[in-house]
Design an enzyme around this catalytic site. Structure first.
Site, PDB file in Angstrom:
ATOM      1  N   HIS A   1       0.922  -1.278   0.105  1.00  0.00           N
ATOM      2  CA  HIS A   1      -0.229  -0.013   0.116  1.00  0.00           C
ATOM      3  C   HIS A   1       0.767   1.019  -0.031  1.00  0.00           C
ATOM      4  CE1 HIS A   1       0.873  -0.558   4.244  1.00  0.00           C
ATOM      5  NE2 HIS A   1       0.240   0.482   4.546  1.00  0.00           N
TER       6      HIS A   1
ATOM      7  N   ASP B   1       6.023   4.336   4.878  1.00  0.00           N
ATOM      8  CA  ASP B   1       6.641   3.273   5.717  1.00  0.00           C
ATOM      9  C   ASP B   1       6.878   1.974   4.676  1.00  0.00           C
ATOM     10  OD1 ASP B   1       4.094   3.246   6.517  1.00  0.00           O
ATOM     11  OD2 ASP B   1       4.855   1.768   8.125  1.00  0.00           O
TER      12      ASP B   1
END
Ligand code: ZN
Ligand code: ZN
Length: 304
Positions: free
Chosen positions: A63, A67
């Site tokens: 996604h 991070d």
């Protein structure tokens, strides 16, 4: 040569700490490398772990949270400097290309290799890619933005030839491929030697499931049923359950409940919130539900 290894490059969550790096892993299947997520600094961590850049041809992004993908520009630029020329395929939500195209136009002009984006529907459990060694499927997850995990399924390997037996029956070399396909050997005198006497079955194919950022999501259970190893995020401890719900993350206990319900071999937890100096309570909470739980750590290498 690695058979089927999982290399942990980073297993922290979004807020940086001195203890962990952002999410990234490399699946190494007999020296072919497949990266899952690409948090910042993966090219440095690959150097640290002596992982060869040239063997990496596929990257799977779960996604578009930083991070999990901010490492892509640095990694692609490094691959360019190393003189790569083979195609690199990046699988992930369609926004990966929206993010990367302008960055590459600015910083990666004159790249000698092709970067191809394979947009995937994160709401669907479907085949994402396959090659001779494995198939990769998406695992729809429940997060704040479109997110999926990935299931790596090794393909059935050919059976092993029992050399002493083929020597004994003087099986000609041209028969070996037929034996691997399960055929019986027929001698020049017409005698049938059963295949089972000449070959030994290959080890059963292994399966690895990577479940990225997600709220508790029992709909994944049938997809990951019986995998040898499950990586599942465990951002929070049980005392922070309200925060987990609010941010669409899981607690260690919820990760363990998924592992238990899916009858997986082992559970690996990670994506720890920066608030925990010590993550042993997370391990204890998960182990109380699913004893075969391990804590992910940077530079860890796990064999399936
Ligand atoms: Zn994350
Ligand atoms: Zn996220």
């Amino acid at each position: 040569m690695a058979e089927f290894n999982i290399n942990i490059l980073g297993c922290g969550s979004a807020l940086p700490t001195t203890r962990h790096l952002a999410t990234s892993q490399i699946v190494d299947l007999r020296d072919k490398l497949y990266m899952i997520d690409c948090g910042e600094g993966t090219q440095i961590q690959m150097r640290n772990m002596r992982i060869r850049f040239g063997r990496l041809n596929h990257i799977f992004i779960s996604h578009l949270h930083g991070d999990h993908c901010f490492g892509l520009p640095g990694l692609i630029s490094t691959l360019g400097m190393l003189g790569r020329n083979g195609e690199l395929v990046i699988h992930g939500p369609k926004e990966v290309e929206t993010f990367m195209r302008p960055v590459m136009d600015l910083f990666c002009r004159g790249l000698e290799f092709e970067v191809r984006f394979n947009p995937i529907n994160t709401y669907e459990h479907s085949l994402v890619m396959e090659d001779r060694s494995l198939s990769v499927y998406s695992i729809p997850l429940k997060h704040r933005i479109p997110t999926c995990g990935y299931l790596f399924e090794e393909k059935q390997k050919e059976p092993h030839i029992i050399r002493e037996m083929t020597d004994f029956y003087q099986v000609p070399v041209r028969w070996m491929q037929a034996l691997k396909q399960g055929k019986d050997y027929i001698t020049s005198e017409g005698e049938i030697i059963p295949n089972s006497r000449l070959t030994r079955p290959a080890t059963p194919p292994k399966r690895y499931a990577f479940c990225s950022d997600t709220a508790y999501c029992p709909s994944i259970i049938p997809i990951i049923e019986g995998v040898d190893l499950l990586y599942h995020e465990a951002t929070f401890a049980e005392c922070d359950l309200p925060r987990a719900k609010e941010t669409f993350h899981s607690t260690a206990r919820q990760a363990a409940e998924i592992a238990r319900a899916a009858h997986v071999g082992k559970l690996l937890i990670g994506h720890y919130s920066a608030r925990y100096e010590d993550v042993t309570p997370l391990l204890q909470e998960a182990k109380a539900i699913f004893p075969q739980t391990m804590l992910a750590n940077e530079r860890m290498v796990l064999s399936l």
